[in-house]
Enzyme design. Structure first.
Site, mmCIF file in Angstrom:
data_model
loop_
_atom_site.group_PDB
_atom_site.id
_atom_site.type_symbol
_atom_site.label_atom_id
_atom_site.label_comp_id
_atom_site.label_asym_id
_atom_site.label_seq_id
_atom_site.Cartn_x
_atom_site.Cartn_y
_atom_site.Cartn_z
ATOM 1 N N LYS A 19 28.961 -8.495 -15.276
ATOM 2 C CA LYS A 19 29.679 -7.210 -15.340
ATOM 3 C C LYS A 19 30.961 -7.252 -14.510
ATOM 4 O O LYS A 19 32.022 -6.836 -14.972
ATOM 5 C CB LYS A 19 28.749 -6.079 -14.851
ATOM 6 C CG LYS A 19 29.399 -4.701 -14.835
ATOM 7 C CD LYS A 19 28.344 -3.617 -14.852
ATOM 8 C CE LYS A 19 27.763 -3.308 -13.494
ATOM 9 N NZ LYS A 19 28.693 -2.583 -12.598
ATOM 10 N N SER A 20 30.862 -7.743 -13.285
ATOM 11 C CA SER A 20 32.048 -7.769 -12.411
ATOM 12 C C SER A 20 33.163 -8.598 -13.030
ATOM 13 O O SER A 20 34.336 -8.213 -13.006
ATOM 14 C CB SER A 20 31.685 -8.368 -11.046
ATOM 15 O OG SER A 20 30.815 -7.520 -10.358
ATOM 16 N N GLY A 92 31.860 2.667 -10.969
ATOM 17 C CA GLY A 92 32.604 2.618 -9.705
ATOM 18 C C GLY A 92 33.617 1.493 -9.695
ATOM 19 O O GLY A 92 34.722 1.629 -9.153
ATOM 20 N N GLN A 167 35.114 -4.201 -4.326
ATOM 21 C CA GLN A 167 35.925 -3.204 -5.041
ATOM 22 C C GLN A 167 37.150 -2.834 -4.215
ATOM 23 O O GLN A 167 38.257 -2.718 -4.751
ATOM 24 C CB GLN A 167 35.068 -1.980 -5.360
ATOM 25 C CG GLN A 167 33.968 -2.305 -6.366
ATOM 26 C CD GLN A 167 33.018 -1.161 -6.629
ATOM 27 O OE1 GLN A 167 33.078 -0.124 -5.959
ATOM 28 N NE2 GLN A 167 32.124 -1.325 -7.592
ATOM 29 N N ASP A 313 23.387 -5.522 -4.833
ATOM 30 C CA ASP A 313 22.907 -4.896 -6.065
ATOM 31 C C ASP A 313 21.463 -5.298 -6.385
ATOM 32 O O ASP A 313 20.831 -4.697 -7.252
ATOM 33 C CB ASP A 313 23.810 -5.285 -7.251
ATOM 34 C CG ASP A 313 25.189 -4.633 -7.149
ATOM 35 O OD1 ASP A 313 25.363 -3.730 -6.320
ATOM 36 O OD2 ASP A 313 26.088 -5.056 -7.897
ATOM 37 N N ARG A 386 20.046 0.224 -12.047
ATOM 38 C CA ARG A 386 19.300 -0.804 -11.297
ATOM 39 C C ARG A 386 17.973 -0.269 -10.768
ATOM 40 O O ARG A 386 17.007 -1.018 -10.618
ATOM 41 C CB ARG A 386 20.154 -1.374 -10.170
ATOM 42 C CG ARG A 386 21.414 -2.060 -10.703
ATOM 43 C CD ARG A 386 22.029 -3.023 -9.716
ATOM 44 N NE ARG A 386 23.434 -3.235 -10.011
ATOM 45 C CZ ARG A 386 23.904 -4.011 -10.978
ATOM 46 N NH1 ARG A 386 23.067 -4.666 -11.777
ATOM 47 N NH2 ARG A 386 25.200 -4.143 -11.173
HETATM 48 C C1 S3P Z 1 31.335 -4.801 -7.537
HETATM 49 C C2 S3P Z 1 31.243 -4.729 -6.169
HETATM 50 C C3 S3P Z 1 30.090 -4.172 -5.447
HETATM 51 C C4 S3P Z 1 28.881 -4.048 -6.361
HETATM 52 C C5 S3P Z 1 29.236 -3.451 -7.680
HETATM 53 C C6 S3P Z 1 30.245 -4.319 -8.408
HETATM 54 C C7 S3P Z 1 32.541 -5.392 -8.142
HETATM 55 O O1 S3P Z 1 30.418 -2.883 -4.968
HETATM 56 O O2 S3P Z 1 27.881 -3.280 -5.711
HETATM 57 O O3 S3P Z 1 28.082 -3.315 -8.490
HETATM 58 O O4 S3P Z 1 32.511 -5.739 -9.333
HETATM 59 O O5 S3P Z 1 33.544 -5.537 -7.425
HETATM 60 P P1 S3P Z 1 31.121 -2.666 -3.530
HETATM 61 O O6 S3P Z 1 32.490 -3.209 -3.611
HETATM 62 O O7 S3P Z 1 31.102 -1.173 -3.345
HETATM 63 O O8 S3P Z 1 30.250 -3.355 -2.536
#
Ligand code: S3P
Length: 446
Positions: A19-20, A92, A167, A313, A386
């Site tokens: 996903k990321s 997010g 993020q 996660d 999740r």
């Molecule tokens: C992600 C970063 C993480 C992770 C999220 C995906 C990303 O969040 O928990 O599911 O793709 O950069 P945080 O940056 O808030 O830790």
């Protein structure tokens, strides 16, 4: 969703794309010149929200057959002002990464999301982006979505982030591509580094110095082709399920094993777990391997510090492993879980107690007293993908049936979770089904 206990999980499976990495490929492909091709892309609600937002600003993101995406990018300076609010649903990553891009655009935009996302803090990205010169307004002093962003010519900053968040880091790095001078971001411990790896793979200059990263403005991003590995976070549910359900043996093919993501493997190993890793290779700058997992007895452990961002996660499903391990497991330094899709520490305490687990909540973690068998129950996903998948694993390992309300939220990251699970269950009785509906899913037995 109804989940019945099963005797074992057997077989092999491939996971949906990471996903990321999919989010990052869609954003960078939309900012590239020409046609970018992505294979192995995750087709989930969250990634579709990124694609839709980039589409509203002028890129064309097409879903081809299978897991392929084709993007007609609009060039680094080619985004157009969105004529409507960008609603990014539950994602997010979309909101925070796009905030970094939008802060640098010569136009006005508004980002919003669903009820869960609108309750998540955005000051962590808005504060550094404001200090680069962008105007960002939001509810409650500018911390909560909707966010209204007036972008500008940004000025470079040297930002020391108080949290290890990919993020936050990525929002600043993306903004830095439009910013004259050197933009630096330093994090307290290493969070997932997919943005850095993708910049490197695309030839975008990025300098790493310990926990600091530095970028400068670039002229353009050439179109690219990228193959996205299987999502380790999706694999995590199957890894834990195969470990805790006696007689299980699973092979997970082509899983991303970027070390910034595989803290769960280290945590399970510290509990006595053995996970075999084979066929290691690099795909599009990311390490990938096949994972082989067998059921085995686990004992309690402690996880804290720099390990936490590497398994953030995965903590919901790790908590299920801890509940089934002998002895107590302590999770510390994990207060970030309180600002995920939901407060995952509170959610885990409430839902695992329904299975009969003895679990204590701490401000920044959990103490889980494992060893007792789990009893099937009625539990709730809290609308969090999740959480839904973690309690499903608990349900498979429990005695008696479990029903999970609001289970369709898996579509955020893993729309076919239930069917993939079905494929590795031995056939005979309906292992799970939509409550109140007849299932035509394959059969499983205990
Ligand atoms: C992600 C970063 C993480 C992770 C999220 C995906 C990303 O969040 O928990 O599911 O793709 O950069 P945080 O940056 O808030 O830790």
């Amino acid at each position: 969703m109804l989940v019945n206990p099963i005797g074992s999980l057997k077989g092999e499976l491939t996971l949906p794309g990471d996903k990321s990495i999919t989010h990052r490929a869609i954003i960078l492909g939309s900012l590239a010149d020409g046609v970018t091709e992505i294979t192995g892309a995750l087709r989930s609600d969250d990634c579709r929200h990124t694609a839709k937002a980039m589409g509203t600003m002028g890129a064309t993101v097409e879903e081809l057959g299978g897991d392929r995406l084709r993007i007609q990018g609009c060039g680094l300076h080619g985004l157009k002002e969105p004529d409507k609010i960008l609603d990014v649903g539950n994602s997010g990553t979309t909101m925070r990464l796009l905030a970094g891009v939008l802060a640098a655009q010569p136009f006005f935009s508004v980002l919003t999301g669903d009820q869960y996302l609108r309750a998540r803090p955005m000051a962590r990205v808005a504060t550094p982006l404001r200090s680069m010169g962008a105007t960002i307004l939001g509810r409650e002093g500018g911390n909560f979505p909707p966010l209204a962003i007036m972008g500008t010519h940004l000025k470079a900053i040297d930002y020391v982030s108080p949290i290890a968040s990919a993020q936050v880091k990525s929002a600043i790095l993306l903004a830095g591509l439009f910013t004259e001078g050197e933009t630096t971001v330093t994090e307290p411990s290493l969070s997932r580094d997919h943005t850095e790896r993708m910049f490197e793979a695309l030839g975008i200059p990025i300098h790493r110095n310990g926990l600091s990263l530095r970028v400068e403005s670039i002229k353009k991003i050439p179109s690219f082709q990228v193959d996205i590995p299987g999502d380790f976070s999706a694999a995590a549910f199957f890894i834990v399920a195969a470990m805790v359900i006696p007689g299980s043996e699973l092979t997970l093919r082509q899983v991303g094993i970027n070390p910034t993501r595989t803290g769960l493997l280290d945590a399970l190993r510290s509990m006595g777990g053995v996970i075999e890793v084979s066929c290691r290779r690099i795909i599009s700058g990311e390490p990938v391997a096949d994972l082989h997992v067998r059921s085995q007895a686990l004992h309690g452990t402690e996880v804290a510090g720099a390990l936490i961002p590497r398994m953030l996660d995965e903590i919901p499903v790790f908590a299920v492993a801890a509940a089934l391990a002998d002895g107590s497991t302590i999770i510390r330094n994990a207060a970030e879980l309180r600002v995920k899709e939901v407060d995952r520490l509170a959610a885990l305490v409430k839902e695992l107690r329904r299975f009969g687990v003895q679990i204590e909540e701490c401000p920044d973690g959990l103490v889980i007293h494992g060893g007792a068998s789990l009893s099937g129950c009625h539990c709730d996903s809290w609308g969090d993908h999740r959480m839904a998948m973690a309690v499903a694993v608990a349900g498979l390992a429990a005695r008696g049936s479990t029903t999970i309300s609001d289970s369709s939220c898996v579509s955020s990251s893993f729309p076919d979770f239930w069917t993939r699970l079905d494929a590795i269950l031995p056939g005979a009785a309906i292992p799970y089904a939509d409550v109140g509906r007849t299932s035509n899913l394959a059969l499983g037995t205990s």
